[in-house]
Scaffold this motif. Structure first.
Motif, PDB file in Angstrom:
ATOM      1  N   PHE A  45       0.834  -1.203   0.000  1.00 16.09           N
ATOM      2  CA  PHE A  45       0.000   0.000   0.000  1.00 16.09           C
ATOM      3  C   PHE A  45       0.865   1.248   0.000  1.00 16.09           C
ATOM      4  N   GLU A  46       0.482   2.199  -0.863  1.00 18.83           N
ATOM      5  CA  GLU A  46       1.147   3.504  -0.869  1.00 18.83           C
ATOM      6  C   GLU A  46       0.099   4.560  -1.170  1.00 18.83           C
ATOM      7  N   ASP A  47       0.274   5.754  -0.614  1.00 17.59           N
ATOM      8  CA  ASP A  47      -0.605   6.869  -0.971  1.00 17.59           C
ATOM      9  C   ASP A  47      -0.110   7.465  -2.275  1.00 17.59           C
ATOM     10  N   ILE A  48      -0.421   6.741  -3.357  1.00 16.88           N
ATOM     11  CA  ILE A  48      -0.164   7.171  -4.733  1.00 16.88           C
ATOM     12  C   ILE A  48      -1.501   6.995  -5.441  1.00 16.88           C
ATOM     13  N   ASN A  49      -1.760   7.735  -6.498  1.00 14.76           N
ATOM     14  CA  ASN A  49      -3.016   7.583  -7.263  1.00 14.76           C
ATOM     15  C   ASN A  49      -4.245   7.867  -6.411  1.00 14.76           C
ATOM     16  N   GLY A 242       4.625   2.756   1.741  1.00 18.69           N
ATOM     17  CA  GLY A 242       5.071   2.850   0.348  1.00 18.69           C
ATOM     18  C   GLY A 242       6.358   2.071   0.225  1.00 18.69           C
ATOM     19  N   GLY A 243       7.037   2.223  -0.871  1.00 19.07           N
ATOM     20  CA  GLY A 243       6.962   3.191  -1.929  1.00 19.07           C
ATOM     21  C   GLY A 243       7.791   4.452  -1.677  1.00 19.07           C
ATOM     22  N   CYS A 244       7.841   5.186  -2.776  1.00 23.06           N
ATOM     23  CA  CYS A 244       8.667   6.400  -2.813  1.00 23.06           C
ATOM     24  C   CYS A 244       8.272   7.425  -1.762  1.00 23.06           C
ATOM     25  N   ARG A 273       4.496  13.519  -2.490  1.00 15.95           N
ATOM     26  CA  ARG A 273       5.554  13.631  -3.508  1.00 15.95           C
ATOM     27  C   ARG A 273       5.017  13.350  -4.907  1.00 15.95           C
ATOM     28  N   TRP A 274       3.869  12.625  -5.000  1.00 15.15           N
ATOM     29  CA  TRP A 274       3.298  12.350  -6.314  1.00 15.15           C
ATOM     30  C   TRP A 274       2.586  13.583  -6.870  1.00 15.15           C
ATOM     31  N   ASN A 275       2.411  14.596  -6.019  1.00 10.67           N
ATOM     32  CA  ASN A 275       1.862  15.887  -6.429  1.00 10.67           C
ATOM     33  C   ASN A 275       2.705  16.494  -7.548  1.00 10.67           C
ATOM     34  N   ASN A 375      13.524   2.303   0.950  1.00 14.21           N
ATOM     35  CA  ASN A 375      12.621   1.795  -0.085  1.00 14.21           C
ATOM     36  C   ASN A 375      13.465   1.338  -1.279  1.00 14.21           C
ATOM     37  N   GLU A 376      13.529   2.141  -2.311  1.00 11.28           N
ATOM     38  CA  GLU A 376      14.322   1.725  -3.486  1.00 11.28           C
ATOM     39  C   GLU A 376      15.670   2.427  -3.449  1.00 11.28           C
ATOM     40  N   ASN A 377      16.371   2.319  -2.324  1.00 15.64           N
ATOM     41  CA  ASN A 377      17.666   3.002  -2.230  1.00 15.64           C
ATOM     42  C   ASN A 377      18.766   2.095  -2.756  1.00 15.64           C
ATOM     43  N   TYR A 434      10.286  -5.558  -9.771  1.00 19.72           N
ATOM     44  CA  TYR A 434      10.315  -5.691 -11.238  1.00 19.72           C
ATOM     45  C   TYR A 434       9.067  -5.137 -11.886  1.00 19.72           C
ATOM     46  N   TYR A 435       9.253  -3.980 -12.500  1.00 21.92           N
ATOM     47  CA  TYR A 435       8.252  -3.391 -13.387  1.00 21.92           C
ATOM     48  C   TYR A 435       8.788  -3.642 -14.795  1.00 21.92           C
ATOM     49  N   ARG A 436       8.276  -4.667 -15.435  1.00 25.25           N
ATOM     50  CA  ARG A 436       8.837  -5.107 -16.704  1.00 25.25           C
ATOM     51  C   ARG A 436       7.731  -5.493 -17.691  1.00 25.25           C
ATOM     52  N   GLY A 461       8.915  -7.390  -3.575  1.00 27.80           N
ATOM     53  CA  GLY A 461       8.147  -6.338  -2.912  1.00 27.80           C
ATOM     54  C   GLY A 461       7.309  -5.459  -3.813  1.00 27.80           C
ATOM     55  N   GLU A 462       7.681  -5.349  -5.083  1.00 33.55           N
ATOM     56  CA  GLU A 462       6.888  -4.548  -6.029  1.00 33.55           C
ATOM     57  C   GLU A 462       7.061  -5.176  -7.393  1.00 33.55           C
ATOM     58  N   TYR A 463       5.964  -5.534  -8.017  1.00 33.69           N
ATOM     59  CA  TYR A 463       6.050  -6.002  -9.400  1.00 33.69           C
ATOM     60  C   TYR A 463       4.731  -5.771 -10.102  1.00 33.69           C
ATOM     61  N   TYR A 504       2.120  -7.299  -5.458  1.00 33.75           N
ATOM     62  CA  TYR A 504       1.906  -6.512  -6.683  1.00 33.75           C
ATOM     63  C   TYR A 504       1.931  -5.022  -6.307  1.00 33.75           C
ATOM     64  N   ALA A 505       2.319  -4.153  -7.218  1.00 33.74           N
ATOM     65  CA  ALA A 505       2.311  -2.715  -6.915  1.00 33.74           C
ATOM     66  C   ALA A 505       2.090  -1.885  -8.175  1.00 33.74           C
ATOM     67  N   PRO A 506       1.488  -0.686  -8.019  1.00 33.09           N
ATOM     68  CA  PRO A 506       0.777  -0.214  -6.843  1.00 33.09           C
ATOM     69  C   PRO A 506      -0.584  -0.893  -6.685  1.00 33.09           C
ATOM     70  N   GLN A 515      -1.529   8.741 -10.916  1.00 35.31           N
ATOM     71  CA  GLN A 515      -0.256   9.194 -11.488  1.00 35.31           C
ATOM     72  C   GLN A 515       0.473   8.039 -12.164  1.00 35.31           C
ATOM     73  N   TRP A 516       0.160   6.808 -11.720  1.00 36.45           N
ATOM     74  CA  TRP A 516       0.951   5.651 -12.144  1.00 36.45           C
ATOM     75  C   TRP A 516      -0.016   4.540 -12.524  1.00 36.45           C
ATOM     76  N   THR A 517       0.229   3.923 -13.639  1.00 36.69           N
ATOM     77  CA  THR A 517      -0.554   2.772 -14.046  1.00 36.69           C
ATOM     78  C   THR A 517       0.412   1.718 -14.578  1.00 36.69           C
TER      79      THR A 517
HETATM   80  O1  AHR Z   1       4.715   1.586  -7.072  1.00 37.37           O
HETATM   81  C1  AHR Z   1       5.055   2.851  -7.542  1.00 37.37           C
HETATM   82  C2  AHR Z   1       6.490   3.215  -7.239  1.00 37.37           C
HETATM   83  O2  AHR Z   1       7.351   2.361  -7.907  1.00 37.37           O
HETATM   84  C3  AHR Z   1       6.882   3.065  -5.800  1.00 37.37           C
HETATM   85  O3  AHR Z   1       6.560   4.161  -5.041  1.00 37.37           O
HETATM   86  C4  AHR Z   1       8.370   2.905  -5.890  1.00 37.37           C
HETATM   87  O4  AHR Z   1       8.902   2.157  -4.830  1.00 37.37           O
HETATM   88  C5  AHR Z   1       8.582   2.283  -7.238  1.00 37.37           C
HETATM   89  O5  AHR Z   1       9.526   2.973  -7.975  1.00 37.37           O
END
Ligand code: AHR
Length: 661
Positions: A45-49, A242-244, A273-275, A375-377, A434-436, A461-463, A504-506, A515-517
């Motif tokens: 869960f992230e406060d995005i979108n 989150g997330g970023c 930050r997604w603002n 997070n993604e450091n 992995y966002y691929r 953690g995120e795909y 799965y994310a987001p 903001q993200w799909t």
């Molecule tokens: O899920 C959206 C973003 O993707 C997350 O905030 C971040 O961790 C990744 O780059």
């Protein structure tokens, strides 16, 4: 004649060859390979979108505390006659820094309809006919008397619910005034209005409106339909926040859990930050009010039986943005945040932070077992900070588990460096993202087959499969993406000895505020639906099993041979064999599956099929279950302990077969 004989011979040879290719798939039921952790399938869960504000946090008023950088953003002053200073934004900087702004309303024999405020909500306000709405406001009085006339409006500005509130016991101290009323109609894009009547001067803050049908009926709670979709998945964990947003675009903008506790009027909001992240998806009205804070996240985990997995800032801001780092000799407050969080979640009520939890209504511990640091450091700057966190946390809580970042990508120099460093440090969990493209998911179904069984565990953690490319606005939650994820996840399940958690994310997206799909669940102000990707996740989570079973064809795991991907598990609680098979081809395929070593099996099993012939098919508000599991039964040859499975083109199949003692 010669020609006919040749054709028959060819057909025979082809069929013999085909049979030779399709030796039965063998599941070894007698010897489970490894355990599957109860945490295996969770949610991120992230406060995005508009995931939190405007999303699961059910507050309907945008900018209720006048703290956005434009204090009247979301509000419109309604005036019949212009009068300077009738609505004044005040700033008490210094005296109450967490919530400095409020408004002063100055009335002079003002009738209803002359002076008011309208709030546009988050992309409008969803209103449900017959539902109770709870209004509240913090106010204090300088002089005189005022009556509030509260209205819900439809898109045509017609009143669809109203009430009047005459404040009581108001002096010059802030008090909360509340009143409830019912809506008389349903509206997707409603508005809220408050008219002021009387003569006097009053100060107002935290103007709030909640629907009464929140999750578990909690006042000021969460949007029930969205949480129900999560609860239905029975997730093993919830990763938050989150997330970023954990990192922030700079360190000032990082997520600080201590500022999300206590009375909501004292929780200092910050810009989301997604603002400002994507110029092509501007969201100037996106802030984090923290009405939904760490206490509420822990409570949610408790509610739905999921392990909490908080992620904390490691002393680094987003490396795609400012990349600020905290000097090592100033890292201690960040480390203290981590130590204090464990005390907040688990500490006795006599401890400082355990008492804060108890005072918020949860004296029992939340039983926190793990947290993420960063997070993604990436890079050596991350490793040196992580080492300091790890040393301090493990010294105080030796059994507490830590999730470490392997950066933004599942391969490449940054990943290789971190993977090496973290394994050398004997990291508990390495968080891989992995966002691929869908093809990547198919090609990587065997990714973990060769991972060290005795080393660090993996948290996927995120795909999400991207139908176009990462951060493209054209990405869709279509069937080919979901099916390729389903195929890939067989590899995670088969390797549950290595992969202990996946998400799965987001998670959520508002149809007008994203903001993200792609995203797993889409919502508007009244409706929500699960994507095909949601149903893949749900099938995995509800059919997890407790142990991995070996499932091989010709001695090899199915990682794409004949376009098939498969894994098997055993559920010791229900004595069931669970098979998962994805057929990504556009042809029907039938396979015999031998249940080797099973003592006695029932003659009828359960079958769940997710299928669509169209790779670009999607679910939508109008057709929310266009692609959703269809349940039926499947005949099992109990005598031979075999099941013949007909796999439809482009299908994901889950089969449960009960064994009898
Ligand atoms: O899920 C959206 C973003 O993707 C997350 O905030 C971040 O961790 C990744 O780059």
């Amino acid at each position: 004649m010669k020609h006919v004989i040749k054709t028959i011979a060819l057909a025979l040879a082809t069929s013999l060859f085909a049979n030779a290719q399709t030796t039965p798939i063998k599941v070894n039921v007698a010897q489970p390979v490894s355990e599957i952790q109860p945490t295996m399938w969770g949610v991120f869960f992230e406060d995005i979108n508009m995931g939190a504000d405007g999303g699961i946090y059910a507050e309907l008023i945008k900018n209720r505390s006048f703290e956005f950088n434009k204090p009247l953003m979301g509000w419109k002053i309604e005036r019949k006659k212009a009068k300077e200073g009738d609505v004044l934004v005040q700033n008490r900087l210094g005296s109450q820094n967490s919530n400095p702004h409020y408004i002063t309303v100055n009335l002079d024999n003002t009738p209803k309809g002359d002076l008011g405020l309208t709030n546009e909500g988050f992309k409008g306000i969803g209103v449900k006919k017959g539902l109770r709405y709870d209004f509240s406001v913090l106010m204090r009085k300088q002089s005189g008397n005022v009556v509030f006339h509260i209205e819900l409006l439809n898109a045509k500005n017609e009143v669809i619910g109203s009430t009047s509130l005459t404040p009581s016991n108001v002096g010059n101290e802030w008090t909360k005034q509340e009143i409830s009323f019912n809506a008389t109609d349903t509206e997707q894009k409603g508005k809220f209005r408050i008219w002021f009547e009387g003569t006097g001067i009053v100060d107002l803050d935290m103007i709030s409106l909640f629907p009464s049908d929140t999750w578990k009926g909690r006042k000021g709670g969460m949007r029930a339909d969205m949480i129900q979709l999560l609860a239905d998945m029975k997730p093993g964990f919830v990763r938050f926040p989150g997330g970023c947003i954990v990192e922030g675009f700079d360190l000032n903008n990082r997520y600080q859990w201590k500022k999300t506790l206590g009375p909501i009027e004292d929780r200092q909001l910050i810009i989301n930050r997604w603002n400002v992240e994507f110029a092509h998806r501007p969201a100037p009205d996106y802030f984090q009010t923290f009405g939904l804070g760490f206490f509420e996240y822990f409570q949610l985990c408790d509610d739905i039986g999921a392990e909490p997995l908080p992620i904390l800032n490691c002393g680094m801001a987003c490396q795609f943005n400012t990349a600020e780092v905290v000097p090592l000799d100033q890292l201690q407050p960040y480390i203290d945040d981590a130590l204090d969080l464990i005390e907040f979640a688990n500490g006795d009520v006599s401890t400082k932070w355990g008492k804060v939890r108890a005072d918020m209504g949860h004296p029992a511990p939340f039983n926190l077992k793990m947290m993420g640091v960063g997070n993604e450091n990436w890079g050596p700057q991350y490793v040196e900070r992580l080492k300091m966190f790890t040393k301090a946390i493990k010294a105080k809580y030796p059994n507490f588990k830590l999730v470490n970042s392997s950066g933004t990508d599942p391969d490449g120099g940054r990943f290789d460096y971190l993977n090496g460093e973290l394994r050398a440090m004997k990291a508990d969990f390495i968080d891989e993202h992995y966002y691929r493209r869908p093809e990547w998911f198919l090609q990587n179904a065997g990714r973990y087959d060769s991972y060290d069984r005795n080393g660090s565990k993996v948290f996927a953690g995120e795909y999400a499969a991207q139908s176009d490319h990462t951060v493209s606005v054209d990405n869709r939650n279509n069937w080919i993406c979901a099916l390729s994820e389903a195929a890939f996840l067989t590899g995670l399940e088969r390797n549950a000895a290595v992969v202990n958690m996946a998400s799965y994310a987001p998670l959520f997206a508002h149809a007008e505020g994203w903001q993200w799909t792609p995203d797993m669940i889409w919502v508007d102000n009244l409706r929500s639906y699960g994507t095909p990707n949601y149903y893949v996740q749900k099938l995995y989570s509800l059919n997890k099993g407790t142990n991995v079973l070996s499932m091989l064809q010709d001695g090899k795991p199915l990682i794409g041979q004949d376009s098939l991907y498969a894994s098997a598990s055993w559920d010791k609680a229900t004595n069931e064999i669970i098979l998962k098979i994805a057929n990504v081809s556009d042809k029907s395929v039938t396979r015999d599956v031998a249940l080797d070593g099973a003592k006695k099996v029932e003659a009828v099993g359960k079958l769940f099929v997710l299928q669509n012939n169209n790779p670009t098919a999607v679910n939508s508000f109008e057709n929310a279950t266009n692609i959703a599991p269809v349940e039926s039964t499947i005949a099992v040859n109990a005598k031979a302990k075999k099941v013949s499975v007909a796999l439809a083109p482009k299908s994901f199949n889950v089969i449960r077969i009960k064994t009898v003692k």
